[in-house]
Design a protein around this motif. Structure first.
Motif, PDB file in Angstrom:
ATOM      1  N   LEU A 107      25.510  17.402  -6.893  1.00  0.00           N
ATOM      2  CA  LEU A 107      25.374  16.374  -7.924  1.00  0.00           C
ATOM      3  C   LEU A 107      26.170  15.121  -7.569  1.00  0.00           C
ATOM      4  O   LEU A 107      25.939  14.049  -8.137  1.00  0.00           O
ATOM      5  CB  LEU A 107      25.860  16.906  -9.275  1.00  0.00           C
ATOM      6  CG  LEU A 107      25.006  17.993  -9.926  1.00  0.00           C
ATOM      7  CD1 LEU A 107      25.662  18.477 -11.209  1.00  0.00           C
ATOM      8  CD2 LEU A 107      23.603  17.477 -10.221  1.00  0.00           C
ATOM      9  N   ARG A 112      18.737  16.476  -7.970  1.00  0.00           N
ATOM     10  CA  ARG A 112      20.136  16.068  -7.981  1.00  0.00           C
ATOM     11  C   ARG A 112      20.236  14.734  -8.732  1.00  0.00           C
ATOM     12  O   ARG A 112      19.282  14.254  -9.293  1.00  0.00           O
ATOM     13  CB  ARG A 112      20.682  15.922  -6.545  1.00  0.00           C
ATOM     14  CG  ARG A 112      20.636  17.209  -5.724  1.00  0.00           C
ATOM     15  CD  ARG A 112      21.554  18.278  -6.264  1.00  0.00           C
ATOM     16  NE  ARG A 112      21.674  19.414  -5.353  1.00  0.00           N
ATOM     17  CZ  ARG A 112      20.871  20.452  -5.340  1.00  0.00           C
ATOM     18  NH1 ARG A 112      19.847  20.506  -6.185  1.00  0.00           N
ATOM     19  NH2 ARG A 112      21.051  21.464  -4.496  1.00  0.00           N
ATOM     20  N   SER A 162      22.840  13.645  -2.423  1.00  0.00           N
ATOM     21  CA  SER A 162      24.159  14.286  -2.419  1.00  0.00           C
ATOM     22  C   SER A 162      25.119  13.647  -1.420  1.00  0.00           C
ATOM     23  O   SER A 162      26.099  14.264  -1.012  1.00  0.00           O
ATOM     24  CB  SER A 162      24.051  15.791  -2.142  1.00  0.00           C
ATOM     25  OG  SER A 162      23.095  16.387  -2.985  1.00  0.00           O
TER      26      SER A 162
END
Length: 445
Positions: free
Chosen positions: A102, A148, A180
């Protein structure tokens, strides 16, 4: 402190988004506010993980001339500090697999990631579009992968031609910002920012920071042979590493029944990333993936059965940094990449429910997959030491009639190891015998 930072970031964005009339005179302001909760419960005493992020994107598009558009998008992921993800599992010494994604997984101490992910000029002429700069593209092997906070983005040139029954695309890319992470990298540099797995000798791969590649060439043709038969073709040439050729024919048997096939062929290009064997990323001659999918649509929903086979002579290799693998048997929260001699069978069922006097619609996707993997000790066929497993996903999308811009999503995942798996926590941790949950609130404006 983090809450104050979030407010300072997002309150001005909402204020600007309200004045849509004034903005549209000069251009288009759009964006998304995303809040993302993620958790993984691992087997036994192995560590569990939790993460909560908020952020999103703010995008502005301006028509400079009649056919010329310039645009920019700023992406953000802010860590709300639910858990310190830099503390590893005590048994394996490893960090989280999903939750760290995340944020900037290469710098977990960075609580607020900002990325100028799009900055481009687009020229449109009849059915053609020419785009130069930082952009978002969606292909079978390079794509945003929306699981994400910040998607995968690319930099380069992209050409698109679209007619009534055909599409032609061509791209030349020189940088990629893997999801990410918090920046753009050269093509070779981007490979290895995710876990590297094992080399053919069973030790940790060393291709991270040692892979040489300057560009990617992409080409695509989609066309209809008849009203019921279509073909999609992609070719991806990665300088000095590999070439991937992908073909996907589809035939509509009836209004309710659809049959599709796919073939992905890969072969080494140049040095495979490095002239030194121990540092090489694509360390084989070739690989082949075959697939078949049959889908039936009725008033009750859409059901499909998919099968993929990776042949034994080479691992299917595609950088995980560049997005999801768009194969028939793909299921969220796992991949087939890194395997050879692999079988996968997946059943999907999609249905839409109207409830609360049609004020709330639920779109549910149930996915059940059986994945037959090579032995975990065989590094030549199983790069990431992934055991046989059964994978169950329930993905629910919420459509709220009175709040059209709000799009919550709930993903529930269970992966169960099959057969006799060696009693080694490295074969379980973040892989199988786990429960995983995502709850995402998207507000689009």
């Amino acid at each position: 402190m983090r809450i104050l930072l979030v407010l300072l970031i997002w309150l001005p964005i909402f204020s600007m988004a309200q004045d849509t009339v004034a903005v549209k005179k000069k251009g288009i302001l759009s964006g998304q506010w995303r809040t993302y909760y993620m958790m993984t419960s691992n087997k036994g005493e192995l560590k569990d993980f939790n993460a909560l992020a908020t952020g999103g994107k703010l995008k502005y598009q301006y028509t400079l001339l009649e056919n010329l558009e310039i645009g920019a998008a700023l992406y953000n992921a802010t860590n709300l500090g639910l858990q310190d993800l830099s503390n590893p599992d005590a048994t394996t010494g490893r960090l989280s697999r999903y939750e760290e994604g995340l944020f900037d997984r290469l710098n977990l101490s960075n609580d607020a990631v900002f990325l100028l992910g799009e900055l481009y000029a687009k020229y449109k002429l009849n059915h053609q579009a020419f785009t130069l700069g930082r952009i978002k593209v969606n292909t079978p092997l390079i794509n945003p992968e929306d699981g994400r906070m910040i998607p995968t983005l690319v930099q380069g040139f992209w050409y698109n031609y679209k007619a009534s029954k055909s599409t032609i695309q061509f791209g030349l890319l020189n940088e990629i910002a893997p999801r990410s992470t918090g920046q753009f990298y050269g093509i070779g540099e981007s490979i290895g920012t995710y876990p590297v797995g094992r080399n053919n000798l069973g030790s940790a791969s060393q291709y991270a920071d040692n892979t040489l590649s300057d560009y990617i060439l992409m080409a695509n043709v989609d066309f209809e042979v008849t009203d019921d038969f279509n073909v999609r073709i992609w070719n991806q040439y990665v300088d000095n590493i590999f070439n991937s050729f992908y073909i996907k024919p589809g035939y509509k048997i009836s209004e309710s029944l659809m049959l599709e096939g796919e073939w992905l062929h890969q072969n080494k290009a140049g040095d495979g990333g490095s002239g030194i064997d121990s540092l090489r990323y694509f360390n084989q001659k070739s690989s082949d993936v075959l697939g078949m999918k049959i889908a039936y649509k009725s008033k009750a929903g859409l059901v499909s059965l998919s099968y993929n086979r990776i042949l034994p002579h080479g691992q299917f290799i595609s950088p995980r940094e560049w997005g999801r693998e768009d194969l028939f048997s793909f299921q969220k929260r796992e991949r087939s990449e890194g395997s050879a001699d692999n079988h996968t069978l997946v059943l999907n069922y999609k249905q839409e429910f109207k409830i609360l006097k049609e004020d709330l619609n639920l779109i549910s996707i149930l996915s059940i997959g059986k994945h037959w993997k090579p032995d975990v000790t065989n590094a030549i066929l199983n790069k990431y030491a992934m055991p046989d497993y059964t994978h169950i996903n329930l993905d629910i999308f919420f459509k709220i009639k009175k709040i059209k811009n709000l799009r919550p999503e709930l993903l529930i995942t269970s992966k169960m190891g099959n057969g006799d798996i060696q009693d080694n926590p490295n074969f379980y941790f973040n892989k199988v015998d786990l429960f995983h949950l995502d709850f995402i609130i998207n507000y689009n404006f």
